[in-house]
Design an enzyme around this catalytic site. Structure first.
Site, PDB file in Angstrom:
ATOM      1  N   LYS A 107      45.051  38.542  29.542  1.00 33.17           N
ATOM      2  CA  LYS A 107      45.272  37.272  28.844  1.00 33.17           C
ATOM      3  C   LYS A 107      44.613  37.299  27.472  1.00 33.17           C
ATOM      4  CE  LYS A 107      45.924  34.959  33.204  1.00 33.17           C
ATOM      5  NZ  LYS A 107      45.369  34.300  34.367  1.00 33.17           N
ATOM      6  N   GLN A 132      40.608  30.793  36.124  1.00 31.38           N
ATOM      7  CA  GLN A 132      41.192  31.887  36.894  1.00 31.38           C
ATOM      8  C   GLN A 132      40.917  31.684  38.392  1.00 31.38           C
ATOM      9  OE1 GLN A 132      43.123  34.308  35.527  1.00 31.38           O
ATOM     10  NE2 GLN A 132      43.511  35.077  37.590  1.00 31.38           N
ATOM     11  N   ASP A 155      47.868  26.003  33.026  1.00 26.62           N
ATOM     12  CA  ASP A 155      48.480  26.522  34.252  1.00 26.62           C
ATOM     13  C   ASP A 155      49.543  25.590  34.829  1.00 26.62           C
ATOM     14  OD1 ASP A 155      47.680  29.019  35.314  1.00 26.62           O
ATOM     15  OD2 ASP A 155      45.674  28.235  35.719  1.00 26.62           O
TER      16      ASP A 155
END
Ligand code: GUN
Length: 285
Positions: free
Chosen positions: A52, A96, A119
């Site tokens: 990322k 995460q 997300d």
């Protein structure tokens, strides 16, 4: 006849290029910022966080990685999220997953401002997705929709079968296929006669985390097969689909690696740019 390959690596590179062009034309004060929070020592998470960071750098997004130790408390994590929520430099926040067992992941996900939820996991955004409202879409399903669109096939009225019911893939991809007018069936570990159900699918999405689970015998002739699996078998990557037998039945199929995986990161970049108010939620535009 052998299936055509849906080349996720190439499609993701095209999205990345478009986003890079968009960011390169922005004045310095408008460059989007993404905060990635990584708690603990999960080795797979460390790889994803690095990917990322690399993608942010390539596109020109400002990337801030916050690494907390395995011993970090829920309160420490919530305080960090509060700080990021209030920071004018940050447009998108990603925590995460998985988080260490001592931390309540649902509480953490709900603490991220929905307007900064890179997300698309916040309950308010999940609700919007199921209502068919414009929202930030979870990255992996958003990537899958872009792969399906790349085939040029009209999905309306098709039977879609999703194997797996996770909040990250199975449930959101089902909502998105439904919004494109598919008839959607969600299967899982308790589903009876799963091969019988999967053989009905014009679009089959395998997201179960079991290597080579879906074989050619479970696939309808000419189906589109999307393999979300990332499994390690004897040090090698394997999908949830047995590629050799499946590709003899399918019309289109995604490989592993090089299918869904590269799309997830490209769509995280797209979501960050969307949250910064620079694009709408069209996939990668
Ligand atoms: N872990 C595995 N997939 C994902 C994802 O899409 N988002 C986050 N935050 N964690 C993950």
């Amino acid at each position: 006849m052998s299936a055509l390959i849906i080349d996720g690596k190439k499609i993701a590179a095209g999205v990345t290029e478009r986003l890079k062009n968009l960011v390169s034309n922005l004045p310095a004060g408008e460059i989007p910022g993404l905060a990635v929070v990584h708690v603990g020592d999960d080795p797979a998470s460390a790889v994803y966080v690095r990917q990322k960071e690399r993608a942010s750098r390539e596109i020109g997004i400002r990337s801030y990685v916050h690494k907390l130790p395995e011993s970090a408390t829920q309160d420490e994590l919530l305080r960090l999220i509060d700080k990021l929520n209030k920071s004018a430099e940050i447009d998108g926040i990603l925590v995460q997953l998985p988080l260490p067992g001592s931390i309540d992941a649902e509480k953490v996900i709900a603490a991220v401002l929905p307007e900064k939820d890179a997300d698309g996991f916040h309950p308010a955004n999940v609700g919007k997705l199921w209502m068919g409202d414009e929202t930030v879409e979870p990255c992996t399903p958003k990537g899958i929709m872009a792969l399906l669109d790349s085939t040029g096939v009209d999905m309306s009225g098709m039977e879609a079968v999703v194997i797996g019911r996770s909040n990250i893939v199975g449930k959101p991809i089902s909502a998105m296929l439904l919004s494109r007018h598919c008839s959607v069936t969600i299967c899982h570990s308790r589903t009876k006669n799963l091969p019988e159900v999967s053989r009905r699918a014009d679009i089959l999405v395998a997201a179960i985390g079991k290597p080579n689970f879906v074989t050619g015998g479970m696939i309808k002739s000419r189906a589109i097969v999307i393999d979300v699996g990332i499994n390690r078998v004897n040090g090698k990557l394997a999908g949830d689909v047995e590629f050799e037998t499946a590709s003899r039945k399918a019309s289109w199929i995604t490989p592993v690696p090089g299918g869904v995986g590269p799309m997830t990161i490209a769509m995280l970049m797209s979501n960050t740019i969307q949250l910064a108010g620079l694009i709408h939620s069209e996939r990668g535009e």
